[in-house]
Write a protein that holds these residues in place. Sequence first.
Motif, PDB file in Angstrom:
ATOM      1  N   TRP A  73     -40.572 -10.016 -15.746  1.00 27.47           N
ATOM      2  CA  TRP A  73     -41.962  -9.827 -15.298  1.00 27.47           C
ATOM      3  C   TRP A  73     -42.313  -8.351 -15.339  1.00 27.47           C
ATOM      4  N   ASN A 125     -43.678  -6.609 -13.234  1.00 26.97           N
ATOM      5  CA  ASN A 125     -43.456  -5.888 -11.974  1.00 26.97           C
ATOM      6  C   ASN A 125     -42.018  -5.389 -11.852  1.00 26.97           C
ATOM      7  N   THR A 136     -39.181  -7.237 -12.088  1.00 29.82           N
ATOM      8  CA  THR A 136     -38.203  -8.256 -11.685  1.00 29.82           C
ATOM      9  C   THR A 136     -37.790  -9.098 -12.886  1.00 29.82           C
ATOM     10  N   PHE A 190     -35.338 -12.496 -13.982  1.00 29.50           N
ATOM     11  CA  PHE A 190     -34.526 -13.638 -13.589  1.00 29.50           C
ATOM     12  C   PHE A 190     -33.644 -14.000 -14.767  1.00 29.50           C
ATOM     13  N   HIS A 249     -33.825  -6.239 -10.262  1.00 29.56           N
ATOM     14  CA  HIS A 249     -35.023  -5.397 -10.234  1.00 29.56           C
ATOM     15  C   HIS A 249     -34.738  -4.174 -11.095  1.00 29.56           C
TER      16      HIS A 249
HETATM   17  C1  LIG Z   1     -42.651 -10.232  -9.667  1.00 28.74           C
HETATM   18  O1  LIG Z   1     -43.342 -11.372 -10.135  1.00 28.74           O
HETATM   19  C2  LIG Z   1     -42.602 -12.577 -10.101  1.00 28.74           C
HETATM   20  C3  LIG Z   1     -43.468 -13.676 -10.696  1.00 28.74           C
HETATM   21  O2  LIG Z   1     -44.713 -13.744 -10.118  1.00 28.74           O
HETATM   22  C4  LIG Z   1     -42.176 -12.898  -8.678  1.00 28.74           C
HETATM   23  O3  LIG Z   1     -41.416 -14.088  -8.631  1.00 28.74           O
HETATM   24  C5  LIG Z   1     -41.374 -11.713  -8.139  1.00 28.74           C
HETATM   25  O4  LIG Z   1     -41.022 -11.953  -6.798  1.00 28.74           O
HETATM   26  C6  LIG Z   1     -42.170 -10.437  -8.248  1.00 28.74           C
HETATM   27  N1  LIG Z   1     -41.351  -9.304  -7.849  1.00 28.74           N
HETATM   28  C7  LIG Z   1     -41.756  -8.404  -6.973  1.00 28.74           C
HETATM   29  C8  LIG Z   1     -40.793  -7.289  -6.671  1.00 28.74           C
HETATM   30  O5  LIG Z   1     -42.837  -8.460  -6.409  1.00 28.74           O
END
Ligand SMILES: *[C@@H]1O[C@H](CO)[C@@H](O)[C@H](O)[C@H]1NC(C)=O
Length: 218
Positions: free
Chosen positions: A81, A83, A85, A87, A102
């Motif tokens: 993502w 932001n 992050t 997975f 992260h």
């Molecule tokens: C970044 O975005 C993803 C998908 O929306 C979300 O699951 C994740 O928690 C977010 N990470 C942060 C650090 O906000």
Amino acid sequence: MSTPQKPLSLLTIFFFFFLSPSISTNPPTPSPWPHQFHALLFMNRTNTLQKLDLWYDWPNGRNFNIIQDQLNGVVKYDLEWNNGTSFMYTLDPYNKECEVVHVGVGILRPDWLEGGNYLGQERVDNFLCNVWEKVDFIWYYEDVVTKRPVKWIFYTGYTAHVMTFEVGAVLDDPNWQAPLYCFSEAEKERVSPILEPAMKGGSFSRLMRGIDHTADDM
Ligand SMILES: *[C@@H]1O[C@H](CO)[C@@H](O)[C@H](O)[C@H]1NC(C)=O
Ligand SMILES: *[C@@H]1O[C@H](CO)[C@@H](O)[C@H](O)[C@H]1NC(C)=O
């Protein structure tokens, strides 16, 4: 009658000697990535071959690398993502693994190749390509005619061959949902033996994100 022709010929000479050379010597610039595409890549890292589905989705701030090692049934999903992050997980019922990382940088910008050094043309994978190099990190080959990427090589030797390139293809939303076990604390903290080798150091995702990172540091 000959005098009015003189300014004209001078002008012609001016255009010929001053303008056309500057036009023809401008190095080509790499095409920005389409904002949404799906590419199937064949990856080669010194004798480890991989099939990699790349779903680049800039407007939605997400990028997916779905990786399968040759003759290995366990598919690895690397969902990034913007932001920062990521997975990384498997969906194998017998190998439920997930790591949330992260990384601190977003996904690649569509213009990530901007500022690359043009190295000329080369024939690779049977296509005539323009070649650029960026920050000694990546060598990128783009089809001269169609402007599609054909191949790229990271400084590690890890090489991508582009097999398909579907501009505008978007993976349906439900596929971007990381599995539930990515959200349980125990799984998050566990070091996964399956994911570790593929995802850490030298992984596709790390290397791709590293380009922007390296470029920013310079
Ligand atoms: C970044 O975005 C993803 C998908 O929306 C979300 O699951 C994740 O928690 C977010 N990470 C942060 C650090 O906000
Ligand atoms: C993979 O790359 C190695 C060099 O790193 C090369 O020797 C080998 O032929 C390549 N394999 C394929 C299938 O392209």
